[in-house]
Design an enzyme around this catalytic site. Structure first.
Site, PDB file in Angstrom:
ATOM      1  N   TRP A   1       2.037   6.276   6.575  1.00 29.59           N
ATOM      2  CA  TRP A   1       1.683   7.082   5.403  1.00 29.59           C
ATOM      3  C   TRP A   1       0.691   8.167   5.764  1.00 29.59           C
ATOM      4  O   TRP A   1       0.810   9.305   5.280  1.00 29.59           O
ATOM      5  CB  TRP A   1       1.189   6.174   4.272  1.00 29.59           C
ATOM      6  CG  TRP A   1       2.232   5.157   3.930  1.00 29.59           C
ATOM      7  CD1 TRP A   1       2.161   3.812   4.121  1.00 29.59           C
ATOM      8  CD2 TRP A   1       3.550   5.417   3.400  1.00 29.59           C
ATOM      9  NE1 TRP A   1       3.340   3.216   3.733  1.00 29.59           N
ATOM     10  CE2 TRP A   1       4.205   4.174   3.286  1.00 29.59           C
ATOM     11  CE3 TRP A   1       4.226   6.568   3.017  1.00 29.59           C
ATOM     12  CZ2 TRP A   1       5.511   4.058   2.806  1.00 29.59           C
ATOM     13  CZ3 TRP A   1       5.524   6.457   2.538  1.00 29.59           C
ATOM     14  CH2 TRP A   1       6.149   5.217   2.437  1.00 29.59           C
TER      15      TRP A   1
ATOM     16  N   ASP B   1      -6.023   8.013   0.232  1.00 25.93           N
ATOM     17  CA  ASP B   1      -4.796   7.420  -0.301  1.00 25.93           C
ATOM     18  C   ASP B   1      -5.051   5.914  -0.431  1.00 25.93           C
ATOM     19  O   ASP B   1      -5.114   5.207   0.562  1.00 25.93           O
ATOM     20  CB  ASP B   1      -3.635   7.699   0.667  1.00 25.93           C
ATOM     21  CG  ASP B   1      -2.336   6.999   0.255  1.00 25.93           C
ATOM     22  OD1 ASP B   1      -2.317   6.294  -0.775  1.00 25.93           O
ATOM     23  OD2 ASP B   1      -1.332   7.161   0.977  1.00 25.93           O
TER      24      ASP B   1
ATOM     25  N   LYS C   1       1.905  -0.783  -6.822  1.00 24.67           N
ATOM     26  CA  LYS C   1       1.352  -1.940  -6.124  1.00 24.67           C
ATOM     27  C   LYS C   1       0.453  -2.697  -7.114  1.00 24.67           C
ATOM     28  O   LYS C   1       0.948  -3.557  -7.824  1.00 24.67           O
ATOM     29  CB  LYS C   1       0.568  -1.520  -4.880  1.00 24.67           C
ATOM     30  CG  LYS C   1       1.449  -1.411  -3.644  1.00 24.67           C
ATOM     31  CD  LYS C   1       2.200  -0.122  -3.511  1.00 24.67           C
ATOM     32  CE  LYS C   1       2.831  -0.019  -2.120  1.00 24.67           C
ATOM     33  NZ  LYS C   1       3.803   1.047  -2.008  1.00 24.67           N
TER      34      LYS C   1
HETATM   35  C1  LIG Z   1      -0.328   3.718   1.452  1.00 28.89           C
HETATM   36  C2  LIG Z   1       0.876   4.405   0.858  1.00 28.89           C
HETATM   37  N1  LIG Z   1       0.854   5.719   0.668  1.00 28.89           N
HETATM   38  C3  LIG Z   1       1.910   6.382   0.152  1.00 28.89           C
HETATM   39  C4  LIG Z   1       3.065   5.727  -0.194  1.00 28.89           C
HETATM   40  C5  LIG Z   1       4.215   6.503  -0.768  1.00 28.89           C
HETATM   41  O1  LIG Z   1       4.301   6.278  -2.141  1.00 28.89           O
HETATM   42  P1  LIG Z   1       5.468   6.845  -3.017  1.00 28.89           P
HETATM   43  O2  LIG Z   1       6.709   6.123  -2.649  1.00 28.89           O
HETATM   44  O3  LIG Z   1       5.022   6.566  -4.418  1.00 28.89           O
HETATM   45  O4  LIG Z   1       5.583   8.297  -2.762  1.00 28.89           O
HETATM   46  C6  LIG Z   1       3.133   4.338  -0.035  1.00 28.89           C
HETATM   47  C7  LIG Z   1       4.355   3.604  -0.421  1.00 28.89           C
HETATM   48  O5  LIG Z   1       4.515   2.443  -0.195  1.00 28.89           O
HETATM   49  C8  LIG Z   1       2.002   3.658   0.520  1.00 28.89           C
HETATM   50  O6  LIG Z   1       2.033   2.332   0.703  1.00 28.89           O
HETATM   51 MG   LIG Z   2       1.160   2.743   7.014  1.00 32.83          MG
END
Ligand SMILES: Cc1ncc(COP(=O)(O)O)c(C=O)c1O
Ligand SMILES: [Mg+2]
Ligand SMILES: Cc1ncc(COP(=O)(O)O)c(C=O)c1O
Ligand SMILES: [Mg+2]
Ligand SMILES: [Mg+2]
Ligand SMILES: [Mg+2]
Lengths: 355, 355
Positions: free
Chosen positions: A100, A167, A191
């Site tokens: 991510w 994030d 989550k």
């Molecule tokens: C830490 C983190 N950031 C970003 C995301 C991406 O999220 P989204 O699918 O809502 O764009 C996730 C998805 O699991 C995540 O776990």
């Molecule tokens: Mg990761």
């Protein structure tokens, strides 16, 4: 059969929340109308949005401190680009702790220079880098508090003299932090907060409006703040269920109570992973282990079929590891009861007895 | 009491859809899990997404014609900027028929030169301009098929030698058109298709990839197509309810059957607006009247209190006009039964008798 839901997200939410959400789809607030067929400008829904926004700030201890909470669309992935669109003038510093973070870096690169201050990529992100220097002239520092895929979690955050952007998609509302250290927090709801379809953005207003680029309305935090998170039609159902979950969290004692239970759940599982010779944790340093997503492997693949049928027969759902890590991942979000973790631990012990 | 829901959006959806959606929040596909707590990568949800995408193309007669259907987040408002981000290299032509067209123009201006080929703004958008010239070197032509706020609807679309882009948020699936004339169609779900929280995008693939600018992933149609509309976590509940509504539409005979009923409903109401001397339509030319949103006023404000209490007592919801038009707006989307329109017409006749 009752399911023990270890899904990484979308994931388990409180049963009482599901019940209320299900009823609201038929008849909301005794209006004889469904939640999803009323105007988002009606008082009934405006109250939901206001309540959700204020509960979010309350849980983070950020009321009356210059912060605004927004419930937007687009997922955390849209925040990867919105953060940069709104804050990146020249260069920004990013800590790369997983998939991510890497994606956040990729999107931000379209808007300026990105300094990757450290990365654990060479070790398949199995630890959190701790020694790094953040250039003091960066527009902001960005990090990912919990790595959902690899099962690492930042336990400390650097002191910085610039906006701190985080994030927190996979560990928001799961532990007590001094949230006032952060200037922009974002988290996909799916989550600890609600269903997929909305993203919480908590932003300190004084970091905004400092950029020379013109921002399209839907990507502009200031526009959304000016319209109380209702610039356009919000994702009504997802915001409502998030509000219910935040109310549930309050009844349960808030983030402090959630942290206590999350520590107990994580300790129960990690103790067994370490004790049981058939299993081993994925994360290199124990201090970096995530309390939300525990990643682990069998020490011998020969036990795979036996283990898989044991946990499936026990009613466990969503234990498969992410394809980039393999093995198993037990996600233990706020709504997961400790009884479900005990069921998993019992299954691990049973494999040992049989193995 | 049964409500007659004339809300402009979010709006009425079929009762059977509400019922199934409510049940799925508790137990989806007999999984003993909620729809909103399972992984979006599970077979059960992937099937929902595929089904929704294929039903959308089927209803528009666009299967196997080079089109892709996507269910994105961000509302139609995000499409105002995505359309331009993906298609606008130098200049584009826009027809301005209302608030939504004006907003689309505003966002597109960030990406290139916008030629407003015609506008009905000086008459508070109470008609659809028909005489205009579209510059032949424009990258695309953009129009809004139905103006939700002012109650006008395009009955004909110009022949163009460039991509034809249309915001169909408030009349998609309501009437038969040759949809293959369009290259990009977008629509927020919250009118004829589902709850707020997802946006249908139908795009002809061969218009993409012709732009020199780099597009952030979440704003790039090509990225979403490459991931079968699952680049990131989709808005699960909104996509599921949209799928249910598209299935319901199919059972009811599809767009052709919906059009027949919509014509009957609109004719019933407009006939009464014209006949009854206490009411007058807002739209200047009858040929421009929307079959989805009928805007009308009292000929004398002195009847306001009497009329308002009559329709409220009859169980009618959402009849207030938008603040930029005033008066009343009866939105008659696909799921609104003709019986509800009859109730409104009866109330109008009753006012006449009492008045
Ligand atoms: C830490 C983190 N950031 C970003 C995301 C991406 O999220 P989204 O699918 O809502 O764009 C996730 C998805 O699991 C995540 O776990
Ligand atoms: Mg990761
Ligand atoms: C024709 C039209 N376009 C765009 C929009 C904006 O949609 P959203 O609120 O999903 O951004 C609307 C909303 O009513 C609309 O009616
Ligand atoms: Mg061990
Ligand atoms: Mg309009
Ligand atoms: Mg009349």
């Amino acid at each position: 059969m009752k399911k023990h839901n270890f899904s990484a997200g979308p994931c388990i939410l409180p049963q009482s929340v599901m019940q209320k959400a299900s009823e609201a789809v038929i008849n909301f607030n005794n209006l004889d109308l469904s939640l999803i067929e009323i105007s988002h400008r009606s008082k009934d829904f405006v109250d939901v949005m206001e309540n959700a926004r204020s509960l979010a700030l309350e849980h983070l201890g950020l009321q009356n401190k210059g912060y605004q909470a927004l419930f937007l669309q687009g997922g955390a992935s849209t925040q990867f680009l919105m953060a940069a669109y709104n804050l990146l003038e020249n260069k920004a510093a990013y800590l790369n702790t997983g998939t991510w973070s890497s994606k956040a870096i990729k999107e931000a690169k379209l808007f300026g220079e990105i300094i990757e201050v450290a990365s654990s990529k060479n070790a398949n992100f199995n630890y959190i880098p701790k020694e790094y220097v953040i250039p003091s002239d960066a527009d902001y520092f960005h990090c990912t508090s919990n790595n959902t895929i690899f099962g690492t979690q930042m336990k400390e955050f650097p002191e910085v003299n610039m906006p701190l952007v985080c994030d927190m998609s996979s560990d928001i509302f799961s532990r007590v932090l001094d949230f006032s250290k952060f200037d922009l927090i974002y988290a996909g709801a799916q989550k600890n907060m609600g269903p997929a379809g909305t993203t919480l953005v908590v932003v300190k207003e004084d970091i905004l409006g400092k950029i020379s680029r013109t921002i399209p309305s839907m990507l502009d935090y200031t526009v959304h703040i000016g319209k109380d998170s209702m610039f356009n039609t919000p994702p009504v159902f997802a915001v409502y269920v998030s509000m219910l979950t935040l109310e549930w969290l309050k009844e349960k004692g808030g983030v402090a109570a959630a942290e206590k239970l999350n520590n107990e759940k994580a300790s129960l599982l990690y103790t067994e992973i370490d004790r049981n010779s058939l299993f081993e944790g994925f994360v290199a340093n124990k201090e970096d282990r995530s309390n939300m997503n525990a990643t682990f492997n069998l020490t011998s693949e020969s036990h795979k079929d036996a283990f898989d049928s044991l946990w499936k027969n026990a009613g466990i759902n969503g234990l498969e590891g992410h394809r980039s890590v393999g093995g198993y991942r037990a996600s233990m979000y706020n709504a997961l009861p400790i009884e479900s973790v005990q069921v998993l631990v019992d299954v691990m012990k049973e494999l040992e007895r049989k193995g």
